[in-house]
Design a protein around this motif. Structure first.
Motif, PDB file in Angstrom:
ATOM      1  N   PRO A   1      64.815  15.736  42.274  1.00 58.72           N
ATOM      2  CA  PRO A   1      65.572  16.707  41.478  1.00 58.72           C
ATOM      3  C   PRO A   1      65.903  17.956  42.295  1.00 58.72           C
ATOM      4  CG  PRO A   1      63.273  16.631  40.769  1.00 58.72           C
ATOM      5  CD  PRO A   1      63.445  15.566  41.803  1.00 58.72           C
ATOM      6  N   THR A   2      67.080  18.497  42.026  1.00 57.20           N
ATOM      7  CA  THR A   2      67.522  19.727  42.663  1.00 57.20           C
ATOM      8  C   THR A   2      67.956  20.673  41.562  1.00 57.20           C
ATOM      9  OG1 THR A   2      68.316  18.458  44.562  1.00 57.20           O
ATOM     10  CG2 THR A   2      69.100  20.708  44.366  1.00 57.20           C
ATOM     11  N   GLU A   3      67.448  21.897  41.592  1.00 55.05           N
ATOM     12  CA  GLU A   3      67.759  22.860  40.543  1.00 55.05           C
ATOM     13  C   GLU A   3      69.261  23.112  40.469  1.00 55.05           C
ATOM     14  OE1 GLU A   3      66.709  27.443  39.348  1.00 55.05           O
ATOM     15  OE2 GLU A   3      65.310  26.344  40.609  1.00 55.05           O
ATOM     16  N   GLY A   4      69.784  23.075  39.254  1.00 59.06           N
ATOM     17  CA  GLY A   4      71.198  23.333  39.027  1.00 59.06           C
ATOM     18  C   GLY A   4      72.103  22.143  39.286  1.00 59.06           C
ATOM     19  N   LYS A   5      71.530  21.013  39.633  1.00 59.55           N
ATOM     20  CA  LYS A   5      72.317  19.810  39.893  1.00 59.55           C
ATOM     21  C   LYS A   5      72.105  18.810  38.770  1.00 59.55           C
ATOM     22  CE  LYS A   5      73.741  21.189  43.917  1.00 59.55           C
ATOM     23  NZ  LYS A   5      75.115  21.453  44.205  1.00 59.55           N
ATOM     24  N   GLY A   6      72.987  17.842  38.681  1.00 62.03           N
ATOM     25  CA  GLY A   6      72.892  16.804  37.662  1.00 62.03           C
ATOM     26  C   GLY A   6      71.826  15.774  38.000  1.00 62.03           C
ATOM     27  N   TRP A   7      71.803  14.735  37.211  1.00 63.27           N
ATOM     28  CA  TRP A   7      70.853  13.634  37.367  1.00 63.27           C
ATOM     29  C   TRP A   7      71.085  12.964  38.707  1.00 63.27           C
ATOM     30  CZ3 TRP A   7      71.145   8.732  33.811  1.00 63.27           C
ATOM     31  CH2 TRP A   7      70.042   7.916  34.035  1.00 63.27           C
ATOM     32  N   ARG A   8      70.055  12.847  39.507  1.00 56.92           N
ATOM     33  CA  ARG A   8      70.139  12.228  40.831  1.00 56.92           C
ATOM     34  C   ARG A   8      69.706  10.770  40.744  1.00 56.92           C
ATOM     35  NH1 ARG A   8      73.293  15.497  43.625  1.00 56.92           N
ATOM     36  NH2 ARG A   8      72.462  17.570  43.831  1.00 56.92           N
ATOM     37  N   ILE A   9      70.630   9.850  41.017  1.00 51.66           N
ATOM     38  CA  ILE A   9      70.342   8.420  41.005  1.00 51.66           C
ATOM     39  C   ILE A   9      70.491   7.910  42.425  1.00 51.66           C
ATOM     40  CG2 ILE A   9      71.091   6.169  40.156  1.00 51.66           C
ATOM     41  CD1 ILE A   9      72.179   7.608  37.687  1.00 51.66           C
ATOM     42  N   THR A  10      69.438   7.264  42.939  1.00 48.85           N
ATOM     43  CA  THR A  10      69.520   6.730  44.293  1.00 48.85           C
ATOM     44  C   THR A  10      69.942   5.265  44.309  1.00 48.85           C
ATOM     45  OG1 THR A  10      67.151   6.215  44.304  1.00 48.85           O
ATOM     46  CG2 THR A  10      67.813   8.343  45.214  1.00 48.85           C
ATOM     47  N   SER A  11      69.610   4.521  43.237  1.00 53.05           N
ATOM     48  CA  SER A  11      70.056   3.124  43.190  1.00 53.05           C
ATOM     49  C   SER A  11      69.988   2.578  41.766  1.00 53.05           C
ATOM     50  CB  SER A  11      69.204   2.243  44.113  1.00 53.05           C
ATOM     51  OG  SER A  11      67.905   2.085  43.594  1.00 53.05           O
TER      52      SER A  11
END
Length: 100
Positions: A9-19
Protein backbone atom coordinates in the motif's frame (compact mmCIF):
# COMPACT_ATOMS: atom_id res chain seq x y z
CA UNK A 1 -13.55 -16.52 -9.11
CA UNK A 2 -10.12 -14.88 -8.97
CA UNK A 3 -7.11 -14.92 -6.72
CA UNK A 4 -5.86 -11.38 -6.19
CA UNK A 5 -2.36 -10.65 -4.90
CA UNK A 6 -2.16 -7.25 -3.27
CA UNK A 7 0.77 -4.91 -3.72
CA UNK A 8 2.39 -2.79 -1.06
CA UNK A 9 0.00 0.00 0.00
CA UNK A 10 1.03 3.57 -0.75
CA UNK A 11 -0.63 6.49 1.01
CA UNK A 12 -2.92 8.45 -1.28
CA UNK A 13 -2.88 5.78 -3.99
CA UNK A 14 -5.57 3.36 -5.08
CA UNK A 15 -5.75 -0.39 -4.59
CA UNK A 16 -2.44 -1.98 -5.61
CA UNK A 17 -2.85 -5.30 -7.44
CA UNK A 18 0.27 -7.20 -8.43
CA UNK A 19 -1.42 -10.19 -10.09
CA UNK A 20 -4.73 -11.86 -10.86
CA UNK A 21 -5.17 -15.60 -11.30
CA UNK A 22 -8.27 -17.45 -12.43
CA UNK A 23 -9.56 -20.06 -10.02
CA UNK A 24 -11.35 -23.33 -10.84
CA UNK A 25 -14.59 -21.94 -9.39
CA UNK A 26 -14.45 -18.97 -11.79
CA UNK A 27 -13.78 -21.28 -14.73
CA UNK A 28 -16.76 -23.44 -13.71
CA UNK A 29 -18.98 -20.35 -13.50
CA UNK A 30 -17.95 -19.29 -17.01
CA UNK A 31 -18.79 -22.74 -18.34
CA UNK A 32 -22.22 -22.43 -16.70
CA UNK A 33 -22.88 -18.92 -18.04
CA UNK A 34 -21.58 -19.10 -21.61
CA UNK A 35 -23.90 -21.89 -22.81
CA UNK A 36 -26.83 -19.92 -21.41
CA UNK A 37 -26.06 -16.98 -23.69
CA UNK A 38 -25.78 -14.64 -20.73
CA UNK A 39 -22.37 -13.19 -21.63
CA UNK A 40 -23.72 -10.79 -24.26
CA UNK A 41 -26.71 -9.83 -22.15
CA UNK A 42 -24.61 -8.82 -19.17
CA UNK A 43 -22.02 -6.93 -21.21
CA UNK A 44 -24.55 -4.97 -23.26
CA UNK A 45 -26.69 -3.77 -20.37
CA UNK A 46 -25.98 -0.46 -18.73
CA UNK A 47 -28.67 -0.87 -16.07
CA UNK A 48 -27.90 -4.01 -14.10
CA UNK A 49 -30.83 -6.07 -12.86
CA UNK A 50 -29.75 -7.90 -9.74
CA UNK A 51 -31.15 -11.40 -9.48
CA UNK A 52 -30.94 -12.08 -13.20
CA UNK A 53 -29.07 -15.30 -12.49
CA UNK A 54 -31.19 -16.31 -9.50
CA UNK A 55 -33.19 -18.93 -11.40
CA UNK A 56 -29.95 -20.62 -12.52
CA UNK A 57 -28.45 -20.70 -9.01
CA UNK A 58 -31.62 -21.46 -7.02
CA UNK A 59 -30.93 -25.25 -7.01
CA UNK A 60 -27.54 -24.59 -5.33
CA UNK A 61 -28.76 -21.83 -2.98
CA UNK A 62 -32.40 -22.67 -2.14
CA UNK A 63 -32.49 -20.07 0.67
CA UNK A 64 -31.85 -17.23 -1.84
CA UNK A 65 -34.96 -15.07 -1.64
CA UNK A 66 -34.02 -11.39 -1.95
CA UNK A 67 -31.87 -9.41 -4.38
CA UNK A 68 -30.06 -6.12 -4.23
CA UNK A 69 -31.47 -3.14 -6.07
CA UNK A 70 -29.91 0.00 -7.50
CA UNK A 71 -31.65 3.18 -6.37
CA UNK A 72 -32.85 5.42 -9.19
CA UNK A 73 -30.75 8.54 -8.77
CA UNK A 74 -29.39 11.04 -11.24
CA UNK A 75 -25.85 12.24 -11.65
CA UNK A 76 -24.29 14.38 -8.97
CA UNK A 77 -23.00 17.72 -10.22
CA UNK A 78 -19.28 18.13 -9.84
CA UNK A 79 -15.95 17.45 -11.43
CA UNK A 80 -15.03 13.80 -11.91
CA UNK A 81 -11.33 12.95 -12.04
CA UNK A 82 -10.12 9.70 -13.62
CA UNK A 83 -6.60 8.36 -13.51
CA UNK A 84 -5.90 6.47 -16.74
CA UNK A 85 -2.71 4.48 -17.21
CA UNK A 86 -1.16 2.46 -20.00
CA UNK A 87 1.97 0.59 -18.99
CA UNK A 88 4.02 3.14 -17.04
CA UNK A 89 2.45 6.27 -18.55
CA UNK A 90 -0.57 7.83 -16.83
CA UNK A 91 -2.73 10.93 -16.98
CA UNK A 92 -5.49 12.42 -14.86
CA UNK A 93 -8.56 13.43 -16.84
CA UNK A 94 -11.10 15.82 -15.32
CA UNK A 95 -14.64 15.95 -16.64
CA UNK A 96 -17.34 18.28 -15.34
CA UNK A 97 -20.47 16.38 -16.41
CA UNK A 98 -20.74 12.78 -17.50
CA UNK A 99 -23.16 11.82 -20.24
CA UNK A 100 -23.77 8.21 -21.21
Amino acid sequence: MLSIKHGKPTEGKGWRITSLQRLPFGDAMLQLLFPLGIRGELQDEVNVTFGKLQSHFKPFFPEWEHNLFVPKEGFTDGIYIFKVSVNRAWRRIAREHLTF
